[in-house]
Scaffold this active site. Sequence first.
Site, mmCIF file in Angstrom:
data_model
loop_
_atom_site.group_PDB
_atom_site.id
_atom_site.type_symbol
_atom_site.label_atom_id
_atom_site.label_comp_id
_atom_site.label_asym_id
_atom_site.label_seq_id
_atom_site.Cartn_x
_atom_site.Cartn_y
_atom_site.Cartn_z
ATOM 1 N N LYS A 8 -0.196 1.430 -1.907
ATOM 2 C CA LYS A 8 0.529 1.877 -0.709
ATOM 3 C C LYS A 8 1.397 3.092 -1.041
ATOM 4 C CE LYS A 8 0.134 -2.732 1.212
ATOM 5 N NZ LYS A 8 0.680 -4.084 1.385
ATOM 6 N N GLN A 63 6.134 -7.234 0.800
ATOM 7 C CA GLN A 63 4.812 -7.668 0.337
ATOM 8 C C GLN A 63 4.727 -9.196 0.327
ATOM 9 O OE1 GLN A 63 2.252 -5.604 -0.206
ATOM 10 N NE2 GLN A 63 0.883 -7.264 -0.754
ATOM 11 N N ASP A 66 4.610 -3.518 9.305
ATOM 12 C CA ASP A 66 3.597 -4.565 9.113
ATOM 13 C C ASP A 66 3.261 -5.270 10.429
ATOM 14 O OD1 ASP A 66 2.225 -5.198 6.808
ATOM 15 O OD2 ASP A 66 3.961 -6.128 5.849
#
Length: 281
Positions: free
Chosen positions: A47, A91, A114
Amino acid sequence: MILDGKKTSEKRLALLAEKIEESGLYPRLATVLVGEDPASQLYVRMKHKACERVGIGSIGVELDAGASTQDVLDAVHRLNDDPMISGILVQLPLPKQIDTHAVIEAVDPMKDVDGFHPTNLGRLFSGSPLFSPCTPLGVMTLLSEYGIDPAGKNTVVVGRSIEVGRPMAALLTNADATVTIAHSKTIDLASITQRAEILVAAVGRPRFVTAEMVGWGATVIDIGTNYDENGKLCGDVDFAMVETKAGAITPVPGGVGPMTIATLMENTFAAEKLRSCGPLV
Ligand code: GUN
């Protein structure tokens, strides 16, 4: 037809880099990584690398594996309050002592790139999304790039997770598809998947979808990232067998995975545009 997520994501990233440069904005993504799971470390590195390619700044916050829920909440609150940060990604999975729901709910919905915050999931389900989860949104982009329109089609999503299955179904519903969500408890799964014109596999089991479960000419989207008994990377779909029957199919690797990262970059730019324009009214 192979739905090439690698090539499509490269194209989208190149376009995004141009848009970011033209905008004069400098989006910044903060990642939060707790512990030392090698797969999570790899995903976070990928990422950050993607950020660098498109002109997004990135910072990584790392907490040790023994961190408490409060430690993670403190880190998230600091990033929420930091005017230099456009988007925040925690994460997952988090270590088991941490209350994942509390952490997801702590992320400012305006920085929730997200798309996992209940506000963003609610907006998606009510048909006016702000940020949608990157993997299912990446699938929608991939379908669109290949001219596959889900409108009116019989679509089946196998898997009902909050991160993938459910938002995938919502995005397809918003795109006027006829949607069935199936899962591990579905009775006679094959009879349902065989009718799918678009079949999305998000079950997390190696080569779970076999050729008998797929109708001729179907579009097959494989969201799985698994390792088989020989340690070989594979998807949820038995690619070699299903490829002969499907009209279009995503490979693993090189299918949905790269689209997820490209979508995260697009979401982060969208978050920066929101941030720089002030709060929505
Ligand atoms: N872990 C596996 N996939 C994802 C994802 O898309 N977002 C986050 N935050 N964690 C993940």
